[in-house]
Motif scaffolding. Sequence first.
Motif, short mmCIF file in Angstrom:
data_model
loop_
_atom_site.label_atom_id
_atom_site.label_comp_id
_atom_site.label_asym_id
_atom_site.label_seq_id
_atom_site.Cartn_x
_atom_site.Cartn_y
_atom_site.Cartn_z
N CYS A 5 -42.42 45.48 -0.94
CA CYS A 5 -43.44 45.08 -1.56
C CYS A 5 -42.46 43.33 -0.55
O CYS A 5 -42.34 43.64 -0.05
N MET A 30 -38.08 47.15 -4.11
CA MET A 30 -39.18 48.05 -5.17
C MET A 30 -39.95 48.67 -3.33
O MET A 30 -40.33 48.12 -2.97
N HIS A 51 -37.53 42.65 -6.90
CA HIS A 51 -38.23 42.72 -5.77
C HIS A 51 -37.74 43.35 -4.20
O HIS A 51 -38.62 44.81 -3.79
N GLN A 67 -44.30 40.52 -1.39
CA GLN A 67 -44.32 38.98 -1.66
C GLN A 67 -43.20 39.27 -3.32
O GLN A 67 -43.14 40.12 -4.12
N LEU A 68 -43.35 37.88 -3.67
CA LEU A 68 -41.51 38.06 -4.02
C LEU A 68 -41.99 37.98 -5.91
O LEU A 68 -42.55 37.44 -6.49
N CYS A 69 -41.78 39.37 -6.52
CA CYS A 69 -42.17 40.03 -7.05
C CYS A 69 -41.11 40.06 -9.00
O CYS A 69 -41.76 40.51 -10.33
N HIS A 89 -48.02 42.30 -6.45
CA HIS A 89 -46.99 42.81 -5.52
C HIS A 89 -48.31 43.01 -4.11
O HIS A 89 -48.94 42.38 -3.45
CU1 CUA Z 1 -43.32 43.96 -5.91
CU2 CUA Z 1 -42.04 42.35 -4.62
#
Ligand code: CUA
Length: 361
Positions: A225, A236, A233, A227-229, A190
């Motif tokens: 967030c 988030m 995502h 970062q692609l999580c 993240h």
């Molecule tokens: Cu955690 Cu995108």
Amino acid sequence: MAIAVVFVVLVVASVLFHLFTPWWLPPLASNWKTMDDTLQITVVITGLFFVVITLFVAYTLWRFRHREGHKAAYQPNDHRLERRLIIITSVGIAALLAPGLWVYADYVRPPREAMTVEVLGQQWRWRFRFPGADGKLGGSDARFVSAANPFGLDPSDAAGADDTLVDDNELRLPLGKPVNMILRSHDVLHDFYVPQFRSRMNIVPGQVSSFWFTPMKAGRYEAMCAQLCGVGHPDMRGFVRVVEPADFDAWRAGLPSFAAQRTAAASDPLARGRELAQSKACAGCHTVDGSAGVGPTWKGLFGKQEKLEGGGTVQVDEAFLREFIRNPQSRDIAGFPNVMPPVPLTDEELNALVDYIKAQR
Ligand code: CUA
């Protein structure tokens, strides 16, 4: 020739766009003016190179265009020119990178008096933790995570008992006080990012990363967030609310400690089922507040008569819930797609989940 004109138009349009665009950074709300300065240096240097190189290409296109009686000459190399280009490029790249190194060194070296805050990322929400009176955060590990311990704190670490927990997407911080942010992830990569603070940092599972900043303007800022999580995502999102120090102290004093949270969870018989509904992804399709989902809401579900596809009804009792959760394809409930996957559960987990569904009145 036409291409040369296109290049000149491109340069003029780019410079004008840069000068007049409304898409610029939100106003700075932290001490990190040096971040903005670094960004400015980067924009100026890369912008200058872009303008000079593009105009040079346009010039050569015009100067060496095809004309009757003119012939190209072959020049295999020019050491003097190459040396000059290497020096100019090296100076340009060093000027781009060096300021960032200074600022980054500052960014990860918090002042002594900075207050520690832990940011915990997981798919797909934020939690926060403050150290207790001992000033130390207790140890933690993803394997300790449970309904009674969503932060995954080590129950055997005495330093963790007095840590105070923010089981919420909103963190409050005192105005004008430096904060050292300690970042941790329960699952995947993240990145905690608040644009107004000009601060962000990757959160790598299994590692602890950190940065510091001083909030300089009161307000409520969105933390996202970066970062692609996974599929959640974009949801988030969290908030950082910067308040007067006195308001912050009052808020922090009211937060539960880890020890208190464990006691409360131990006395809540539904905690286990609630945690399973989340961890087994039931909550993705079944709400508990009566709102519509992919599957029927659990609110008021127990005791209801459900219509079956193709006629007939079934009473939602304990026996039906157990059977249906074990083998969801066995019955076709009218009004819902028959898409629920079988969920692997132990008997203890199934009991806890059924109790939780029963309690949603
Ligand atoms: Cu955690 Cu995108």
